[in-house]
Enzyme design. Structure first.
Site, PDB file in Angstrom:
ATOM      1  N   HIS A  67     -19.343  24.663 -35.343  1.00 40.96           N
ATOM      2  CA  HIS A  67     -18.149  24.880 -33.573  1.00 40.96           C
ATOM      3  C   HIS A  67     -19.213  26.705 -34.084  1.00 40.96           C
ATOM      4  O   HIS A  67     -19.285  27.229 -32.520  1.00 40.96           O
ATOM      5  CB  HIS A  67     -16.789  25.187 -34.243  1.00 40.96           C
ATOM      6  CG  HIS A  67     -16.480  26.116 -33.887  1.00 40.96           C
ATOM      7  ND1 HIS A  67     -15.902  28.195 -33.633  1.00 40.96           N
ATOM      8  CD2 HIS A  67     -16.014  26.234 -32.221  1.00 40.96           C
ATOM      9  CE1 HIS A  67     -15.025  28.085 -33.420  1.00 40.96           C
ATOM     10  NE2 HIS A  67     -15.123  27.613 -31.643  1.00 40.96           N
ATOM     11  N   GLU A  70     -22.427  25.949 -31.262  1.00 42.52           N
ATOM     12  CA  GLU A  70     -21.589  25.907 -30.420  1.00 42.52           C
ATOM     13  C   GLU A  70     -21.162  27.345 -29.518  1.00 42.52           C
ATOM     14  O   GLU A  70     -22.157  27.274 -28.468  1.00 42.52           O
ATOM     15  CB  GLU A  70     -19.908  24.850 -30.307  1.00 42.52           C
ATOM     16  CG  GLU A  70     -19.925  25.180 -28.922  1.00 42.52           C
ATOM     17  CD  GLU A  70     -18.000  25.127 -28.915  1.00 42.52           C
ATOM     18  OE1 GLU A  70     -17.349  25.906 -27.988  1.00 42.52           O
ATOM     19  OE2 GLU A  70     -18.344  24.471 -29.593  1.00 42.52           O
ATOM     20  N   HIS A  71     -20.978  28.039 -30.611  1.00 41.03           N
ATOM     21  CA  HIS A  71     -21.068  29.247 -29.456  1.00 41.03           C
ATOM     22  C   HIS A  71     -22.182  30.010 -29.286  1.00 41.03           C
ATOM     23  O   HIS A  71     -22.553  30.953 -28.197  1.00 41.03           O
ATOM     24  CB  HIS A  71     -20.126  30.304 -30.471  1.00 41.03           C
ATOM     25  CG  HIS A  71     -19.111  30.296 -30.296  1.00 41.03           C
ATOM     26  ND1 HIS A  71     -17.857  31.905 -30.267  1.00 41.03           N
ATOM     27  CD2 HIS A  71     -17.631  29.400 -29.960  1.00 41.03           C
ATOM     28  CE1 HIS A  71     -16.989  31.318 -30.096  1.00 41.03           C
ATOM     29  NE2 HIS A  71     -16.506  29.845 -30.612  1.00 41.03           N
TER      30      HIS A  71
END
Length: 456
Positions: A67, A70-71
């Protein structure tokens, strides 16, 4: 007929693509898979890039790294400044975003059909040329930590569900929260993300899905132009990480500031990916069961527990047959005023026990199937959802053609099969129960303050 079928298979193996129901499938020399579905109803195109990596690929110490990456995918490449990716998509009239799941990470854009080239050019750039700047990472860690506080730590029901998963799953990586544990979020190093990116973000670990007003062969040519030169990567081989057999009922309590108590119950069940071949019908039967219990106002929970006995104020069911690893069938509920959690739990179990002894009527079964079919047909009307369905199936290791078989499998479910799966899986031995116990905010603050003082 058999000879004819074999001939079709042989021809398909000789062609660079397989086209079924306006869907064409290609494989580039570097291993990247491209799936194109033509839908000419509107002059738009949805482009999605799916990577086979998510929170279930992670290990202790770096939970949430998928995650976090992803950022960082929006924070600059060798040729793009931080946030320039999003600015270019917006300048071309498009919309874009990304999401991380347990089994995948996906990036998507919706554009006017002539702008597909913009998406491919940008996605190819960040597939292999991401720059992870330590200063940008520190800033983004603060963003993700705040996201976790808002969505989980300060959300009692989300906190309960996180504790439920950590209790229900011992060695399955579904034990970890997608966003990661806060301690891990605060201690990522730049090299953690660089190594994760190098390991998983490669053409041979990606599926590009395009759905919209396009010509498949033209999309294939465009994909070769932008993705074809990228080098394949030797990705890691995952260990099986099969969840150990549960030997008895598990229970957990979570004390948190909340206005109302909350109940979460879950039973270990198979999914399409994990079920034995001779029991391939079971996940579809569990899907129909979810509709029987929680398929609108006429479903059993709403009819009997909300409006009837008024035991529950809100109650719902959660089950998804499309995941990489075995999962849980969950029932979540808030008791009505004056009703205890124990009373609510007994009422839920009584509903389950009824299905163990009595067959669902043909009328009820037909109604639920009609609802499931109607929902599936409605979802397929969305270009974005069509792409989502294809990408999700492919990335968890299933064939995208299963989406075409789904409705037929649902229609074939019988009342006897429903009774069989309830008796087989809905037992105390595989049950996990989580209870949210409301506390005042002042008590929570006092406990936290005391813990901070003890740490000093």
């Amino acid at each position: 007929m058999v000879a004819k079928f074999k001939q079709i298979i042989s021809l398909a193996l000789l062609l660079p693509s397989i086209a079924i129901a306006n869907v064409s499938e290609y494989r580039l020399d570097n291993g990247l898979k491209l799936i194109v579905k033509e839908d000419h109803r509107a002059p738009v195109v949805v482009s999605q890039v799916w990577y086979k990596v998510g929170s279930s690929y992670e290990h202790n110490g770096i939970t949430g790294v998928s995650h976090m990456l992803e950022h960082m995918m929006f924070k600059g490449t060798e040729n793009l400044a931080p946030n320039e990716f999003s600015q270019i998509i917006a300048a071309n009239g498009g919309r874009e975003n990304a999401f991380t799941g347990r089994d995948y990470t996906a990036y998507f854009q919706t554009l006017e059909k002539e702008r597909l080239e913009v998406s491919f050019r940008l996605e190819a750039e960040r597939m292999r040329k991401l720059v992870i700047n330590d200063a940008e990472l520190i800033k983004e860690q603060l963003v993700v930590a705040e996201e976790r506080r808002m969505r989980t730590d300060d959300n009692p029901r989300a906190l309960l569900r996180e504790a439920f998963n950590a209790t229900a799953f011992l060695n399955s990586p579904y034990h970890h929260p997608i966003i990661g544990w806060m301690s891990d979020i605060n201690h990522y190093q730049g090299n953690d993300l660089r190594q994760w990116y190098q390991k998983w973000y490669a053409p041979n670990n990606a599926t590009v899905v395009v759905v919209g007003d396009v010509i498949a062969k033209d999309v294939y040519s465009l994909a070769k132009q932008y993705f074809g030169f990228l080098k394949a990567e030797e990705t890691a081989q995952l260990k099986p990480q099969i969840e150990v057999s549960q030997k008895g009922k598990r229970s957990i309590e979570v004390h948190a500031p909340a206005e109302l108590p909350y109940l979460l119950m879950g039973w270990k069940v198979p999914v399409i990916k994990t079920v034995a071949e001779q029991a391939a019908w079971e996940p579809y039967t569990l899907d129909v069961l979810a509709g029987i219990l929680d398929g609108g106002n006429s479903a059993r929970f709403s009819r009997d527990l909300v409006r009837g006995s008024q035991i529950a104020s809100v109650i719902g069911v959660g089950y998804g047959p499309f995941s990489r690893l075995a999962d849980v069938f969950t029932i979540s509920a808030t008791p009505a005023q004056g009703v205890t959690i124990n009373e609510l739990q007994h009422a839920v179990i009584s509903q389950i026990d009824l299905l163990k002894t009595e067959l669902v009527s043909e009328e009820e079964l037909k109604r639920i199937k009609a609802q499931v079919v109607a929902s599936a047909v409605y979802e397929r009307d969305s270009v974005f959802y069509q792409a989502m369905q294809i990408g999700m199936l492919e990335t968890v290791g299933l064939d995208w053609r299963l989406s075409d078989e789904y409705l037929a499998n649902i229609q074939s479910v019988t009342a006897e099969q429903i009774k069989e799966v309830v008796n087989k899986y809905f037992i105390d031995r595989t049950l996990t129960v989580a209870e949210l116990i409301p506390e005042s905010l002042h008590l929570e603050q006092a406990i936290n303050s005391e813990g901070a003082n003890d740490a000093l």
